[in-house]
Each structure stands twice: as C-alpha cells, then as structure tokens.
Design a protein around this motif. Sequence first.
Motif, mmCIF file in Angstrom:
data_model
loop_
_atom_site.group_PDB
_atom_site.id
_atom_site.type_symbol
_atom_site.label_atom_id
_atom_site.label_comp_id
_atom_site.label_asym_id
_atom_site.label_seq_id
_atom_site.Cartn_x
_atom_site.Cartn_y
_atom_site.Cartn_z
ATOM 1 N N LYS A 35 0.770 -1.235 -0.085
ATOM 2 C CA LYS A 35 -0.049 -0.079 0.048
ATOM 3 C C LYS A 35 0.891 1.328 -0.095
ATOM 4 O O LYS A 35 2.326 1.459 0.569
ATOM 5 N N SER A 36 0.371 2.237 -0.608
ATOM 6 C CA SER A 36 1.162 3.579 -0.441
ATOM 7 C C SER A 36 -0.045 4.560 -0.784
ATOM 8 O O SER A 36 -0.927 4.604 -1.501
ATOM 9 N N HIS A 37 0.267 5.982 -0.160
ATOM 10 C CA HIS A 37 -0.472 6.954 -0.634
ATOM 11 C C HIS A 37 -0.102 7.737 -1.737
ATOM 12 O O HIS A 37 -1.031 8.362 -2.474
ATOM 13 N N GLU B 164 0.620 6.730 -5.770
ATOM 14 C CA GLU B 164 0.789 5.580 -6.767
ATOM 15 C C GLU B 164 2.073 5.391 -7.312
ATOM 16 O O GLU B 164 2.443 4.126 -7.748
ATOM 17 N N THR C 122 -7.415 8.071 -4.957
ATOM 18 C CA THR C 122 -6.223 8.857 -4.548
ATOM 19 C C THR C 122 -5.855 9.921 -5.214
ATOM 20 O O THR C 122 -5.139 11.013 -4.848
ATOM 21 N N ASN D 108 -6.517 13.366 -3.042
ATOM 22 C CA ASN D 108 -5.072 13.086 -2.495
ATOM 23 C C ASN D 108 -5.150 13.879 -1.334
ATOM 24 O O ASN D 108 -4.195 13.912 -0.656
ATOM 25 N N SER E 50 -6.361 8.999 4.462
ATOM 26 C CA SER E 50 -6.752 7.875 4.828
ATOM 27 C C SER E 50 -6.805 7.171 3.571
ATOM 28 O O SER E 50 -7.132 5.902 3.523
ATOM 29 N N GLU F 202 -5.511 5.004 0.329
ATOM 30 C CA GLU F 202 -4.083 4.613 -0.252
ATOM 31 C C GLU F 202 -4.343 3.814 -1.397
ATOM 32 O O GLU F 202 -5.277 3.146 -1.559
ATOM 33 N N GLU G 159 -3.671 0.369 -3.288
ATOM 34 C CA GLU G 159 -3.123 -1.019 -2.989
ATOM 35 C C GLU G 159 -2.772 -1.806 -4.241
ATOM 36 O O GLU G 159 -3.681 -1.650 -5.092
#
Length: 69
Positions: free
Chosen positions: A8-10, A12, A37, A41, A45, A47, A49
Amino acid sequence: MSLVTIKKSHVEADLLVLKSKLESEGIKCFMRNEFTTQIMNYLPSFEVELQVSESDLEKVEEILKEMND
C-alpha cells in the motif's frame, strides 16, 4: 478470483516499479483506489493498494524476496 493486497502507498508512483516487475514475470496486477487517491489526494486515509491473485501469492513472495536481497 480473490485478490490479495501486497503493498500500500499514498502515492501511486511508489507502486509502479513493483507492478512493472511483477507483470514482466507474468503476474497480473491490479491497483485498488488508484483513481480515488488522484481525486482525493488531500485525504491521508486513502491509499493505493497493489493487488495480485491469491493463486500468484507464492510466486510474488519469491520475487519480493529476490528484490530485497
């Protein structure tokens, strides 16, 4: 087909290198919340995936281990 989130990341872009590597190994990848996102953005909360099929999980784990060595 059930999907499993492997990272997971905020942002991409943080997942794109791994996605590219997995796809080059013949593993189909999916990005969950990819567009959410981008639009929202400002909300931490959400993210992105990176998901793969549960049946590919063992191969993915081997690739991740190789990448970390």
